[in-house]
Design an enzyme around this catalytic site. Sequence first.
Site, PDB file in Angstrom:
ATOM      1  N   GLY D   7     173.603 -31.767  26.536  1.00  0.00           N
ATOM      2  CA  GLY D   7     174.518 -30.667  26.196  1.00  0.00           C
ATOM      3  C   GLY D   7     175.967 -31.056  26.434  1.00  0.00           C
ATOM      4  O   GLY D   7     176.739 -30.267  26.989  1.00  0.00           O
ATOM      5  N   SER D   8     176.344 -32.233  25.999  1.00  0.00           N
ATOM      6  CA  SER D   8     177.685 -32.751  26.319  1.00  0.00           C
ATOM      7  C   SER D   8     178.798 -32.004  25.582  1.00  0.00           C
ATOM      8  O   SER D   8     179.946 -32.023  26.011  1.00  0.00           O
ATOM      9  CB  SER D   8     177.768 -34.245  25.979  1.00  0.00           C
ATOM     10  OG  SER D   8     177.571 -34.439  24.588  1.00  0.00           O
ATOM     11  N   LYS D  40     171.127 -48.324  30.915  1.00  0.00           N
ATOM     12  CA  LYS D  40     170.366 -47.314  31.646  1.00  0.00           C
ATOM     13  C   LYS D  40     171.287 -46.423  32.475  1.00  0.00           C
ATOM     14  O   LYS D  40     172.145 -46.941  33.187  1.00  0.00           O
ATOM     15  CB  LYS D  40     169.365 -47.994  32.594  1.00  0.00           C
ATOM     16  CG  LYS D  40     168.106 -48.489  31.908  1.00  0.00           C
ATOM     17  CD  LYS D  40     167.120 -49.042  32.932  1.00  0.00           C
ATOM     18  CE  LYS D  40     165.788 -49.397  32.288  1.00  0.00           C
ATOM     19  NZ  LYS D  40     165.189 -48.297  31.491  1.00  0.00           N
ATOM     20  N   GLY D  70     170.838 -27.780  36.424  1.00  0.00           N
ATOM     21  CA  GLY D  70     171.438 -26.500  36.777  1.00  0.00           C
ATOM     22  C   GLY D  70     171.127 -25.435  35.752  1.00  0.00           C
ATOM     23  O   GLY D  70     171.680 -24.336  35.818  1.00  0.00           O
ATOM     24  N   THR D  71     170.227 -25.752  34.833  1.00  0.00           N
ATOM     25  CA  THR D  71     169.788 -24.801  33.802  1.00  0.00           C
ATOM     26  C   THR D  71     169.264 -23.517  34.456  1.00  0.00           C
ATOM     27  O   THR D  71     168.537 -23.593  35.448  1.00  0.00           O
ATOM     28  CB  THR D  71     168.649 -25.444  32.989  1.00  0.00           C
ATOM     29  OG1 THR D  71     169.138 -26.668  32.454  1.00  0.00           O
ATOM     30  CG2 THR D  71     168.183 -24.535  31.875  1.00  0.00           C
ATOM     31  N   TYR D  95     170.407 -23.026  41.092  1.00  0.00           N
ATOM     32  CA  TYR D  95     171.052 -22.098  40.164  1.00  0.00           C
ATOM     33  C   TYR D  95     172.528 -21.944  40.512  1.00  0.00           C
ATOM     34  O   TYR D  95     173.266 -21.282  39.815  1.00  0.00           O
ATOM     35  CB  TYR D  95     170.365 -20.731  40.201  1.00  0.00           C
ATOM     36  CG  TYR D  95     168.983 -20.732  39.593  1.00  0.00           C
ATOM     37  CD1 TYR D  95     168.702 -21.478  38.440  1.00  0.00           C
ATOM     38  CD2 TYR D  95     167.944 -19.990  40.156  1.00  0.00           C
ATOM     39  CE1 TYR D  95     167.432 -21.472  37.876  1.00  0.00           C
ATOM     40  CE2 TYR D  95     166.679 -19.975  39.592  1.00  0.00           C
ATOM     41  CZ  TYR D  95     166.429 -20.719  38.448  1.00  0.00           C
ATOM     42  OH  TYR D  95     165.182 -20.714  37.898  1.00  0.00           O
ATOM     43  N   PHE D  97     175.727 -24.346  42.021  1.00  0.00           N
ATOM     44  CA  PHE D  97     176.211 -25.629  42.521  1.00  0.00           C
ATOM     45  C   PHE D  97     177.586 -25.527  43.201  1.00  0.00           C
ATOM     46  O   PHE D  97     178.283 -26.511  43.342  1.00  0.00           O
ATOM     47  CB  PHE D  97     176.244 -26.666  41.392  1.00  0.00           C
ATOM     48  CG  PHE D  97     174.923 -27.317  41.140  1.00  0.00           C
ATOM     49  CD1 PHE D  97     174.592 -28.504  41.778  1.00  0.00           C
ATOM     50  CD2 PHE D  97     173.995 -26.738  40.289  1.00  0.00           C
ATOM     51  CE1 PHE D  97     173.359 -29.116  41.562  1.00  0.00           C
ATOM     52  CE2 PHE D  97     172.761 -27.340  40.070  1.00  0.00           C
ATOM     53  CZ  PHE D  97     172.440 -28.527  40.699  1.00  0.00           C
ATOM     54  N   HIS D 126     184.693  -9.121  41.325  1.00  0.00           N
ATOM     55  CA  HIS D 126     184.516  -9.867  40.074  1.00  0.00           C
ATOM     56  C   HIS D 126     185.259  -9.158  38.948  1.00  0.00           C
ATOM     57  O   HIS D 126     185.628  -7.992  39.064  1.00  0.00           O
ATOM     58  CB  HIS D 126     183.030  -9.967  39.710  1.00  0.00           C
ATOM     59  CG  HIS D 126     182.289 -11.006  40.481  1.00  0.00           C
ATOM     60  ND1 HIS D 126     181.680 -10.733  41.687  1.00  0.00           N
ATOM     61  CD2 HIS D 126     182.055 -12.328  40.234  1.00  0.00           C
ATOM     62  CE1 HIS D 126     181.093 -11.836  42.136  1.00  0.00           C
ATOM     63  NE2 HIS D 126     181.316 -12.822  41.289  1.00  0.00           N
ATOM     64  N   LYS D 130     181.664  -7.986  34.354  1.00  0.00           N
ATOM     65  CA  LYS D 130     180.398  -8.209  35.074  1.00  0.00           C
ATOM     66  C   LYS D 130     179.663  -6.885  35.218  1.00  0.00           C
ATOM     67  O   LYS D 130     180.213  -5.912  35.731  1.00  0.00           O
ATOM     68  CB  LYS D 130     180.679  -8.811  36.453  1.00  0.00           C
ATOM     69  CG  LYS D 130     179.405  -9.232  37.198  1.00  0.00           C
ATOM     70  CD  LYS D 130     179.756 -10.026  38.464  1.00  0.00           C
ATOM     71  CE  LYS D 130     178.520 -10.363  39.274  1.00  0.00           C
ATOM     72  NZ  LYS D 130     177.615 -11.297  38.588  1.00  0.00           N
ATOM     73  N   THR D 137     175.078 -13.559  44.210  1.00  0.00           N
ATOM     74  CA  THR D 137     175.581 -14.377  45.323  1.00  0.00           C
ATOM     75  C   THR D 137     175.762 -13.536  46.586  1.00  0.00           C
ATOM     76  O   THR D 137     175.444 -13.986  47.694  1.00  0.00           O
ATOM     77  CB  THR D 137     176.917 -15.040  44.922  1.00  0.00           C
ATOM     78  OG1 THR D 137     176.677 -15.890  43.797  1.00  0.00           O
ATOM     79  CG2 THR D 137     177.497 -15.855  46.058  1.00  0.00           C
TER      80      THR D 137
END
Lengths: 218, 218, 218, 218
Positions: D7-8, D40, D70-71, D95, D97, D126, D130, D137
Amino acid sequence: MRYGLVGSTGRMGQEIQKAFVDHTLCLTVNYEGSWSDGGKPDVIMDFSNPSCLPETVRLCREHGAALVIGTTGLKDSDFEMLRELARQVAVVQSYNFSIGINALKIILANYSKFFEDWDLEIVEIHHNKKKDAPSGTAIMLQNATGRPCPMHSLRIGGVPGDHNVIFSNEGEVLSFNHRAISRSVFAYGALRAAEFAATAKPGLYSFEEVLQCSLKKS
Amino acid sequence: MRYGLVGSTGRMGQEIQKAFVDHTLCLTVNYEGSWSDGGKPDVIMDFSNPSCLPETVRLCREHGAALVIGTTGLKDSDFEMLRELARQVAVVQSYNFSIGINALKIILANYSKFFEDWDLEIVEIHHNKKKDAPSGTAIMLQNATGRPCPMHSLRIGGVPGDHNVIFSNEGEVLSFNHRAISRSVFAYGALRAAEFAATAKPGLYSFEEVLQCSLKKS
Amino acid sequence: MRYGLVGSTGRMGQEIQKAFVDHTLCLTVNYEGSWSDGGKPDVIMDFSNPSCLPETVRLCREHGAALVIGTTGLKDSDFEMLRELARQVAVVQSYNFSIGINALKIILANYSKFFEDWDLEIVEIHHNKKKDAPSGTAIMLQNATGRPCPMHSLRIGGVPGDHNVIFSNEGEVLSFNHRAISRSVFAYGALRAAEFAATAKPGLYSFEEVLQCSLKKS
Amino acid sequence: MRYGLVGSTGRMGQEIQKAFVDHTLCLTVNYEGSWSDGGKPDVIMDFSNPSCLPETVRLCREHGAALVIGTTGLKDSDFEMLRELARQVAVVQSYNFSIGINALKIILANYSKFFEDWDLEIVEIHHNKKKDAPSGTAIMLQNATGRPCPMHSLRIGGVPGDHNVIFSNEGEVLSFNHRAISRSVFAYGALRAAEFAATAKPGLYSFEEVLQCSLKKS
């Protein structure tokens, strides 16, 4: 509102397009070329650089369009050009289009006298790439209070910009705290300036004056 | 300044004596009795309770002294008595003598319009003994903004009282934060009220009016 | 718990009595004289001054009572006396009985490594009577992080003492903020130390060790 | 370090490339197609969506590359696939990072016991888009403290995400405050996870475990 945008492909041009989503972009000017839908803009936005100013002013005259200009590094001759244009249309010029910072400046200028026998210190926090300290905004806010005070500058991580003006006496602390969330901070101020300029009488206005005028409307 | 003090042995009376250290206490009234150095006070301070009011008013008339009254729970008939007295001397009445809170109220009343399209929420923090929520001060500040908003009340530990009025739009946050440090917060406001009253024309003044007048002096 | 109190009439002695309201004061020592209900204290509190130490130590031995000592300015010979006593009873000695500050010190010592590639700055705020800067507590917290960093000291009004330890990288800010509300801050820590000492084995303990021990109990 | 990126071209993929600027991108996978420099990768990053997982896992096996994933929205069968892969290479799955949030979670889990007799409240702020409140969190941090507490959710402007965990007793306040500055917050955590995974033994690791391991290295 129909608006023109000088520097539409730059970072600031793109932020403006996001904030102006409810308005119609009808004219763009870039190094790569220009584009127009053929109609007249009510206002032209220029947050690019001083070299574009002559063309921007020419377009304002041609269309009878107001101007909002946030370009930094303007010279005396540039201001002369703006004053000339301001005889014909409304021109809003500022180096800082943050609504919060300009509001705070007005509040401090009007009310710091309440706290003239309190202690005052200013703390500002910016990302670690920022070289100057204290920030220009911190100095501007200190000037608004009308007196010198200790200034503290933190340079940490990626903080876009916090400014805290802190008054305290023996029994209480009152602080005015501003936080820039992102680069879009100026774009929302620019929108307010554009909405003002589109219907204002000819003249050269600061962004503070734009805010002050909003107080007079019921 | 020479001042009289009703309730000089109570907690509030003692805070006032600390804050008025540069002035001369010349008259005291307490349940245990009264004392006077024989001279006239410029102003009489009463932060005791409504039952003392008739005697306080009598003393003001006798000495031609101004009055600063911070007693809570005043009734209509008490205000009637104060209005009567105010024909003769300056009377400053308020339920909250915090300079910071009153200044904030004035600022919000005058400038919330800058932020009318921003979000607004209020957070207040008090010690865990406080029963009511939101605090009366938070409600007063919200009224000053001229619009309803979400209110958040924290009740933790021994916090004397924090009030944060927070405006935000897409790009920035501007917050007005007040912290009471200690019970002496009101005593410094009372001092400012006394200094005002000692030389003001007869009339009934709010503490906000005292602050507003301080802006007019150069 | 039954406790003795050296310096019961001083400011610190009175704060301790307030915090120890659920416990029984059975022995006091003052310049004016001493008093005892005839029974044995479990622990003796001494937050007075070094000249009282020999008498305090004598009383601990006589009653087999533990000692909590917060006296400042102890000399090597005083520590020698405490180490001697600690062979017989539990002795807790610290210059700072704030639970929050000691907890923060432990947390920073253990976890600052998480943020070793983040920026770090410390801001501390104290009343305008405080002469030294940065505060001893700020220096202690900085030492706990294990690395030098910019320190900012504000000296305003009557603020009892704020300490903010701020880490930031490009994408986030994590700050650890401590606020002393009042002078009672140390008295609640002293209570925790007393409860520990009353049942602990003989030995000389720091207040940090008292806190660490509380983690081991389920 | 040589890394692959699933997913770059997406927003997260681009943030990762910015944070990994000192490392070599040698493999990309996108809907539009794949690219490789023929060598590699040490580690493959996947912050895309669950449908890409089988191809990601195949590439990790083919190259003997570690995985940082992290999907969001992984199902039981996806975790089964990750556990299988983790027999062969190091796999870091989380979930969230954010280094700061995960560090705070560890600190609260280990040290909330210091404050078990203090009051506790959590405030999170937030942006107004949201929908859920309190934030996931905030709930995670509350769980880390090991006890229920009042939660306050502000929804204002464009605030990316603040979390304040506030403890207070009679004499002091200790608060742990986290602020997300921008979307890049997770990318720097992902970098730390990748550096860990590139040299770690095979196994399935949480991001908390990655942080904990960093404490053990001198």
